[in-house]
Write a protein that holds these residues in place. Structure first.
Motif, PDB file in Angstrom:
ATOM      1  N   VAL A 112       0.850  -1.184   0.000  1.00  0.00           N
ATOM      2  CA  VAL A 112       0.000   0.000   0.000  1.00  0.00           C
ATOM      3  C   VAL A 112       0.885   1.233   0.000  1.00  0.00           C
ATOM      4  O   VAL A 112       1.668   1.448   0.930  1.00  0.00           O
ATOM      5  CB  VAL A 112      -0.941   0.016   1.220  1.00  0.00           C
ATOM      6  N   GLN A 113       0.745   2.035  -1.033  1.00  0.00           N
ATOM      7  CA  GLN A 113       1.576   3.213  -1.211  1.00  0.00           C
ATOM      8  C   GLN A 113       0.946   4.459  -0.607  1.00  0.00           C
ATOM      9  O   GLN A 113      -0.287   4.572  -0.513  1.00  0.00           O
ATOM     10  CB  GLN A 113       1.826   3.471  -2.702  1.00  0.00           C
ATOM     11  N   SER A 114       1.816   5.388  -0.213  1.00  0.00           N
ATOM     12  CA  SER A 114       1.390   6.705   0.235  1.00  0.00           C
ATOM     13  C   SER A 114       2.450   7.711  -0.181  1.00  0.00           C
ATOM     14  O   SER A 114       3.576   7.345  -0.541  1.00  0.00           O
ATOM     15  CB  SER A 114       1.163   6.724   1.748  1.00  0.00           C
ATOM     16  N   ILE A 159      13.290  -5.280  -3.492  1.00  0.00           N
ATOM     17  CA  ILE A 159      12.193  -4.342  -3.720  1.00  0.00           C
ATOM     18  C   ILE A 159      12.622  -3.329  -4.766  1.00  0.00           C
ATOM     19  O   ILE A 159      13.823  -3.083  -4.946  1.00  0.00           O
ATOM     20  CB  ILE A 159      11.772  -3.626  -2.421  1.00  0.00           C
ATOM     21  N   GLY A 160      11.657  -2.760  -5.438  1.00  0.00           N
ATOM     22  CA  GLY A 160      11.965  -1.795  -6.472  1.00  0.00           C
ATOM     23  C   GLY A 160      10.933  -0.697  -6.552  1.00  0.00           C
ATOM     24  O   GLY A 160       9.809  -0.840  -6.064  1.00  0.00           O
ATOM     25  N   TRP A 161      11.345   0.401  -7.151  1.00  0.00           N
ATOM     26  CA  TRP A 161      10.451   1.502  -7.484  1.00  0.00           C
ATOM     27  C   TRP A 161      10.494   1.715  -8.989  1.00  0.00           C
ATOM     28  O   TRP A 161      11.582   1.753  -9.581  1.00  0.00           O
ATOM     29  CB  TRP A 161      10.852   2.773  -6.753  1.00  0.00           C
ATOM     30  N   PHE A 162       9.320   1.865  -9.571  1.00  0.00           N
ATOM     31  CA  PHE A 162       9.181   2.051 -11.001  1.00  0.00           C
ATOM     32  C   PHE A 162       8.315   3.272 -11.254  1.00  0.00           C
ATOM     33  O   PHE A 162       7.601   3.738 -10.369  1.00  0.00           O
ATOM     34  CB  PHE A 162       8.525   0.815 -11.634  1.00  0.00           C
ATOM     35  N   ARG A 163       8.371   3.783 -12.474  1.00  0.00           N
ATOM     36  CA  ARG A 163       7.494   4.875 -12.840  1.00  0.00           C
ATOM     37  C   ARG A 163       7.020   4.708 -14.272  1.00  0.00           C
ATOM     38  O   ARG A 163       7.680   4.049 -15.076  1.00  0.00           O
ATOM     39  CB  ARG A 163       8.173   6.229 -12.636  1.00  0.00           C
ATOM     40  N   GLN A 164       5.884   5.319 -14.545  1.00  0.00           N
ATOM     41  CA  GLN A 164       5.299   5.184 -15.874  1.00  0.00           C
ATOM     42  C   GLN A 164       4.561   6.457 -16.245  1.00  0.00           C
ATOM     43  O   GLN A 164       3.832   7.029 -15.437  1.00  0.00           O
ATOM     44  CB  GLN A 164       4.333   3.995 -15.899  1.00  0.00           C
ATOM     45  N   ALA A 208       5.281  11.388 -13.204  1.00  0.00           N
ATOM     46  CA  ALA A 208       4.872  10.038 -13.599  1.00  0.00           C
ATOM     47  C   ALA A 208       4.031   9.432 -12.481  1.00  0.00           C
ATOM     48  O   ALA A 208       3.932  10.002 -11.386  1.00  0.00           O
ATOM     49  CB  ALA A 208       6.095   9.150 -13.842  1.00  0.00           C
ATOM     50  N   VAL A 209       3.453   8.293 -12.769  1.00  0.00           N
ATOM     51  CA  VAL A 209       2.869   7.458 -11.715  1.00  0.00           C
ATOM     52  C   VAL A 209       3.973   6.527 -11.225  1.00  0.00           C
ATOM     53  O   VAL A 209       4.613   5.844 -12.031  1.00  0.00           O
ATOM     54  CB  VAL A 209       1.664   6.654 -12.226  1.00  0.00           C
ATOM     55  N   TYR A 210       4.185   6.527  -9.929  1.00  0.00           N
ATOM     56  CA  TYR A 210       5.236   5.717  -9.323  1.00  0.00           C
ATOM     57  C   TYR A 210       4.636   4.481  -8.652  1.00  0.00           C
ATOM     58  O   TYR A 210       3.603   4.572  -7.983  1.00  0.00           O
ATOM     59  CB  TYR A 210       6.011   6.540  -8.303  1.00  0.00           C
ATOM     60  N   TYR A 211       5.323   3.349  -8.819  1.00  0.00           N
ATOM     61  CA  TYR A 211       4.888   2.079  -8.260  1.00  0.00           C
ATOM     62  C   TYR A 211       6.008   1.450  -7.437  1.00  0.00           C
ATOM     63  O   TYR A 211       7.165   1.460  -7.868  1.00  0.00           O
ATOM     64  CB  TYR A 211       4.526   1.090  -9.368  1.00  0.00           C
ATOM     65  N   CYS A 212       5.656   0.890  -6.295  1.00  0.00           N
ATOM     66  CA  CYS A 212       6.603   0.041  -5.591  1.00  0.00           C
ATOM     67  C   CYS A 212       6.320  -1.415  -5.979  1.00  0.00           C
ATOM     68  O   CYS A 212       5.209  -1.751  -6.410  1.00  0.00           O
ATOM     69  CB  CYS A 212       6.502   0.204  -4.077  1.00  0.00           C
ATOM     70  N   TRP A 229       2.809  -5.675  -6.537  1.00  0.00           N
ATOM     71  CA  TRP A 229       2.874  -4.266  -6.891  1.00  0.00           C
ATOM     72  C   TRP A 229       1.961  -3.427  -6.017  1.00  0.00           C
ATOM     73  O   TRP A 229       0.866  -3.884  -5.613  1.00  0.00           O
ATOM     74  CB  TRP A 229       2.456  -4.075  -8.352  1.00  0.00           C
ATOM     75  N   GLY A 230       2.416  -2.204  -5.717  1.00  0.00           N
ATOM     76  CA  GLY A 230       1.561  -1.233  -5.078  1.00  0.00           C
ATOM     77  C   GLY A 230       0.552  -0.674  -6.072  1.00  0.00           C
ATOM     78  O   GLY A 230       0.611  -0.960  -7.266  1.00  0.00           O
ATOM     79  N   GLN A 231      -0.354   0.154  -5.554  1.00  0.00           N
ATOM     80  CA  GLN A 231      -1.452   0.658  -6.388  1.00  0.00           C
ATOM     81  C   GLN A 231      -1.043   1.831  -7.275  1.00  0.00           C
ATOM     82  O   GLN A 231      -1.802   2.216  -8.169  1.00  0.00           O
ATOM     83  CB  GLN A 231      -2.640   1.080  -5.493  1.00  0.00           C
TER      84      GLN A 231
END
Length: 126
Positions: free
Chosen positions: A5-7, A34-39, A92-96, A116-118
């Motif tokens: 759950v992202q915040s 773990i990773g962080w991505f963006r789109q 961007a939208v960031y995802y964990c 994946w986070g939301q």
């Protein structure tokens, strides 16, 4: 059941800072990469940063190196992405994400991650 759950996120001016958080349940984050991505719309999801299990190694993309820092708080089972000196191109939208198999080195490849986070929007604009 594993949940992420992202915040954090939001609107910030160029040069500003934000911290993204990703709280995990159903898994002990210290044991997993773990990773962080963006789109951005119309583009593939790209790896921004990752950290291997037990913090053995880290990765940062060239575009964020020196500005972003990945970390995890094992006591709270939460991972973070500290973003400093933000630029409009960071919008961007960031995802964990978390890799399901434990004790692995991290990867910038989206296909290596099982959970994946939301997603959370980061907008850098004046």
């Amino acid at each position: 059941q594993v949940q992420l759950v992202q915040s954090g996120g939001g609107l910030v001016q160029p040069g500003g800072s934000l911290r993204l958080a990703c709280a995990a349940s159903g898994v002990t984050v210290d044991y997993h990469a773990i990773g962080w991505f963006r789109q951005v719309p119309g583009k593939e999801r790209e790896g921004v940063s990752c950290i291997s299990s037990s913090d053995v190694s880290t990765y940062y993309s060239d575009s964020v190196k020196g500005r972003f820092t990945i970390s995890r708080d094992n006591a709270n089972n939460t991972m973070y992405l500290q973003m400093n000196d933000l630029k409009p191109e960071d919008t961007a939208v960031y995802y964990c994400a978390l890799e399901g198999s434990p004790y692995r080195l991290c990867s910038k490849n989206v296909y290596e991650y099982d959970y994946w986070g939301q997603g959370t929007q980061v907008t850098v604009s004046s």
